[in-house]
Scaffold this active site. Structure first.
Site, short mmCIF file in Angstrom:
data_model
loop_
_atom_site.label_atom_id
_atom_site.label_comp_id
_atom_site.label_asym_id
_atom_site.label_seq_id
_atom_site.Cartn_x
_atom_site.Cartn_y
_atom_site.Cartn_z
N HIS A 104 -7.92 11.04 2.08
CA HIS A 104 -8.08 11.24 0.77
C HIS A 104 -8.94 12.30 0.41
CE1 HIS A 104 -11.17 7.89 0.97
NE2 HIS A 104 -11.51 8.52 0.18
N ASP A 142 -5.09 6.98 6.53
CA ASP A 142 -6.10 7.80 5.76
C ASP A 142 -7.28 8.53 6.49
OD1 ASP A 142 -7.31 8.54 3.46
OD2 ASP A 142 -8.29 6.95 3.32
N GLY A 177 -18.33 9.25 -2.17
CA GLY A 177 -18.82 10.37 -1.30
C GLY A 177 -19.28 10.04 0.05
N ASN A 178 -19.44 8.48 0.30
CA ASN A 178 -19.48 8.17 1.86
C ASN A 178 -18.23 8.28 2.40
OD1 ASN A 178 -21.89 6.13 0.72
ND2 ASN A 178 -22.13 6.93 2.89
N SER A 179 -16.97 8.43 2.02
CA SER A 179 -15.74 8.50 2.38
C SER A 179 -15.69 9.42 3.73
CB SER A 179 -14.42 8.58 1.44
OG SER A 179 -14.69 7.66 0.47
N LEU A 233 9.67 -0.49 17.55
CA LEU A 233 10.32 -1.61 18.44
C LEU A 233 11.74 -1.88 17.56
CD1 LEU A 233 10.03 -3.37 20.66
CD2 LEU A 233 8.67 -5.15 19.31
N GLY A 234 11.56 -1.71 16.14
CA GLY A 234 12.79 -2.05 15.60
C GLY A 234 13.04 -3.60 15.35
N VAL A 235 11.88 -4.22 14.99
CA VAL A 235 12.04 -5.78 14.47
C VAL A 235 11.24 -5.82 13.36
CG1 VAL A 235 12.09 -6.57 16.88
CG2 VAL A 235 10.04 -6.39 16.17
N LEU A 238 8.62 -8.14 11.12
CA LEU A 238 7.73 -9.34 11.51
C LEU A 238 7.07 -9.96 10.34
CD1 LEU A 238 5.38 -6.97 14.08
CD2 LEU A 238 7.24 -8.74 14.76
#
Length: 508
Positions: free
Chosen positions: A147, A177, A249-251, A306-308, A310
């Site tokens: 971002h 991110d 600004g810390n991001s 995996l196609g499940v 959860l």
């Protein structure tokens, strides 16, 4: 002694006593204050001697200083420049009625409104964003937040020695991110990347970055919590929570342990004001390492699939499956012809282990699967009907279209905060329901929603809305549309062997 002499002596004695009282009133407090100050002076001298001889607090302070010096050349400030084209017309139209007093128009002329409002507007304006980053290689690779640089036309990186470089965005990953930049520089000082899995709650950490453009700012705190998910910042969340001050600004800057190792990338804060309020979040270094390695190698992140579907394992659901813990991930659906189905996974299975790693939550398993490269053969430990099974699957490349489609037949009712699914024979067996039972199963309840406030729980079977029976998700949706939440909604549900009514109303 005559009477007059006695009077004189009494007067003299009274005067003397009064004088002594006045003197005491002035002298005694000063004497006490002087003695107190002398005692404090002695304590101060002893304290200074003790500090000069060294103490644990000074050692801690020196450790913080050494960590700050060790990481300083690896931390950068980032300026992201975006050129935004205005969609507005080139001239601002005049309002239908003049907002200025009649005196203005008499003085400046009838065209004053037109002159003021119909000024040329810029077709393009520049927006600058500030952030932080951390150098991860001697030849100029830098790790930061997505971002910070998203939609930027130009990215500038400023080193601790005030040098500035134009940066190239190597790749980004909006699902975590994270982003990787590259500057043309050599002999840089890369930060040491630590093992975020080894973190413990209560451990001291430093956050370093450029809050409000104040570069090389260092703040201290502790690890407040680990494994924070459902924060709403990214698709894949496993955040480190810290009380080290993090501000705008810390991001993208590093979260560092007392060995000078980067164990997190500072990302966001929880705040009601926009400024720091004691709750900050950082992406774990192990997740960041996997993402940056993929971006540098192939320019993007390829995730395992995996196609499940959860869902979290609540105490009630665990008990309904005869499982004695809430640690694990409950499979609510298995997509056909996907790795999970080919491996033999079934709805109602509880995954307790993934590649020899114990599973604590659905979110943890989801992150582990995504972090495993496609084509990898994995071992899955499953609890099914009182037995432990070991299955093997070969992960494929995650298909975002399949992932977005969601579980078959499930629907999210956002106004109530419910995710529901038709009652299938498999689910009926898992919930120990009679074969002829009808209704819609509650798969998930959002915290703070109308359903949660009414006490609805995952595993509940919704069988009626008002006086209308519910046999399918479509029945439930249509019945809800016919009723007003302002007046309230009565649901009849089955929970275990009991049937009960719940009432939902907005604002309750």
């Amino acid at each position: 002694m005559n009477r007059d002499s006695r009077v004189v002596w009494v007067v003299l004695l009274a005067g003397l006593l009064g004088a002594l009282a006045v003197a005491s009133a002035w002298w005694l407090p000063n004497m006490i204050a002087a003695l107190s100050y002398a005692a404090e002076s002695g304590q101060a001298r002893a304290a200074r001697e003790s500090l000069a001889a060294g103490n644990p607090a000074e050692q801690w302070s020196q450790t913080f200083q050494q960590v700050a010096k060790a990481v300083r050349p690896s931390v950068v400030s980032i300026t992201a420049v975006s050129r935004i084209r205005s969609a507005a017309p080139r001239r601002m139209p005049s309002p239908p009625f003049s907002p200025f007093p009649e005196e203005f128009r008499r003085f400046f002329g009838e065209d004053f409104d037109r002159f003021f409002f119909e000024m040329p507007m810029p077709e393009e304006f520049v927006q600058r964003g500030l952030g932080s980053g951390v150098i991860i290689s001697e030849d100029g690779y830098i790790l930061t937040n997505n971002h910070v640089v998203a939609r930027a036309d130009e990215v500038e990186v400023h080193l601790s020695d005030r040098r500035s470089f134009r940066a190239r965005v190597v790749g980004t990953d909006d699902k975590t991110d994270l982003a990787v930049l590259k500057i043309e520089a050599t002999s840089l000082v890369p930060a040491q990347l630590g093992d975020s899995d080894a973190l413990e709650v209560g451990q001291w950490v430093l956050a370093i970055g450029s809050p409000f453009g104040l570069d090389q700012t260092v703040t201290a705190g502790i690890i407040s919590a680990k494994g924070r998910a459902n924060v709403g910042i990214a698709d894949y969340e496993d955040f480190i929570q810290t009380d080290a001050a993090i501000n705008p600004g810390n991001s993208g800057g590093p979260l560092v342990n007392l060995r000078g190792e980067v164990i997190g990338i500072n990302t966001a804060i929880a705040s009601r004001t926009g400024a720091f309020m004691g709750v900050g979040f950082a992406i774990p270094s192990n997740m960041a390492i996997a993402v940056k390695d993929a971006i540098i190698k192939i320019g993007r992140v390829e995730r395992g699939w995996l196609g499940v579907s959860l869902q979290p394992l609540t105490e009630e659901l665990a008990q309904s499956f005869g499982y004695s813990s809430t640690q694990g991930a409950l499979i609510s659906d298995v997509l056909p012809d996907q790795p999970g189905a080919k491996a033999g996974l079934q709805p109602g299975d509880i995954i307790v282990e993934f590649n020899a790693r114990p599973i604590e939550s659905a979110n943890q398993l989801r992150n582990l699967v995504a972090a495993t490269p496609p084509g990898t053969k994995v071992t899955i430990g499953v609890f099914r009907k009182g037995q432990r099974l070991t299955l093997q699957a070969v992960l494929t490349l995650r298909d975002d279209r399949l992932a977005a489609a969601g579980p078959r037949g499930q629907e999210f009712l956002g106004n109530l905060g419910l995710r529901v699914q038709p009652l299938t024979p498999e689910i009926a067996q898992q919930l120990d329901l009679p074969e002829n039972e009808r209704g819609v199963v509650v798969m998930q309840v959002e915290p703070g929603s109308l359903a949660a406030m009414a006490g609805i729980q995952p595993g509940d079977l919704i069988q009626a809305v008002g006086d209308r029976p519910v046999n399918s998700v479509a029945d439930l949706r249509e019945a809800l549309q016919e009723l007003s939440q302002g007046r309230g909604i009565r649901l009849q549900i089955r929970r275990g062997d009991a049937r009960l009514f719940v009432f939902l109303r907005s604002g309750q």
